[in-house]
Write an enzyme that holds these catalytic residues in place. Structure first.
Site, PDB file in Angstrom:
ATOM      1  N   SER A 105      -1.691   7.531   0.104  1.00 41.87           N
ATOM      2  CA  SER A 105      -2.173   6.817   1.294  1.00 41.87           C
ATOM      3  C   SER A 105      -1.207   7.101   2.426  1.00 41.87           C
ATOM      4  CB  SER A 105      -2.228   5.306   1.035  1.00 41.87           C
ATOM      5  OG  SER A 105      -2.355   4.590   2.256  1.00 41.87           O
ATOM      6  N   TYR A 111       2.020  -2.374  -1.773  1.00 43.23           N
ATOM      7  CA  TYR A 111       1.079  -1.242  -1.738  1.00 43.23           C
ATOM      8  C   TYR A 111       1.751  -0.013  -1.114  1.00 43.23           C
ATOM      9  CZ  TYR A 111      -3.254   1.373  -0.867  1.00 43.23           C
ATOM     10  OH  TYR A 111      -4.228   2.341  -0.835  1.00 43.23           O
TER      11      TYR A 111
END
Length: 262
Positions: A145, A161
């Site tokens: 990501s 995350y």
């Protein structure tokens, strides 16, 4: 046009919805056989119907050690080969307590790392063991990501995350280095905000959508679509990438090179 993936048999962990299902469709169109793994039995059934005779779907939890191993065994049994693993499975830990560090709960931290990093380690381990057992090379593609290295502090503050996705890059480069001598190549795809089930909070928030128009300004300024990553995934699973390993390819509409306006 030639099919890039003819003769390839590929396992997609997290392949029954969103980015994984879109990639599975692209792989099948390019001539591959696929095994897609998902947690939801219904989405597994739907995926198998959707993808047709070149595909098998298997229900399983990516955080369990046996899941990827079983999917690879199924791939070899059904299609006679195993050539590539695409690990897409992951998710937000927000509802478990992921967030800014001063609010981050231990459950939020543990759950987020389990979902996004431990699951990936397990699937990569199963793939490497299978390649070595079959005495052949192969391809692994991991889902990263932009938040792993290009933070956005106003709307996307989930620090566990970000840590997990950053670790995906470090882990991938490390194993890519070690297993290159076995002709196993390992790479990362790093998207920004893409329309998937996981992204609903952001895609339904008007203020975030306005921000995304300037943060991801390519193609008119929009959320990514799962299909935006398909070409890159096909490349990394194909022999066109046979001299490429340890790389991070960002497909983010310009996220990592723009400021974004509030």
């Amino acid at each position: 046009m030639e099919n890039w993936l003819t003769t390839k048999s590929i396992v997609i962990i997290g392949g029954t919805t969103g980015l994984g299902l879109s990639a599975a469709r692209a792989f099948v169109r390019q001539g591959a056989n696929v095994v897609v793994v998902g947690r939801n039995p219904e989405s597994c059934l739907m995926a198998e119907v959707d993808l047709g005779r070149q595909a098998r779907a298997k229900q399983g939890d990516a955080t369990q050690p046996q899941t990827a191993f079983d999917a690879i065994q199924l791939c070899v049994r059904e299609f006679g080969s195993f050539d590539g693993l695409y690990h897409v499975a992951g998710g937000s830990g927000r509802k478990f307590g992921d967030g800014p560090l001063h609010e981050l709960s231990l459950e939020g931290w543990d759950t987020t790392l389990n979902l996004n990093l431990t699951s990936l380690m397990l699937s990569n381990q199963a793939a490497v063991r299978a390649f070595m057992g079959l005495n052949k090379g192969g391809a692994i593609l991991n889902m990263g990501s932009v938040l792993g290295y290009s933070p956005s502090s106003h709307y996307f503050t989930t620090h566990a995350y970000a840590a997990a996705k950053s670790a995906v890059i470090g882990f991938t480069k490390s194993i890519a280095s070690y297993y290159a001598k076995y002709n196993v190549r390992v790479n990362v795809l790093a998207p920004a905000l893409v329309d998937t089930p996981m992204a609903q909070r952001a895609t339904q928030d008007e203020a975030i959508q306005e921000f995304i128009q300037t943060k991801q300004p390519l193609d008119g300024g929009r959320n990514g679509l799962p299909s935006d990553l398909d070409g890159a995934a096909v490349y990394f699973m194909s022999d066109y990438s046979k001299f490429t390993t340890g790389q991070v390819l960002t497909v983010d509409g310009g996220w990592s090179v723009t400021e974004g306006q509030y």
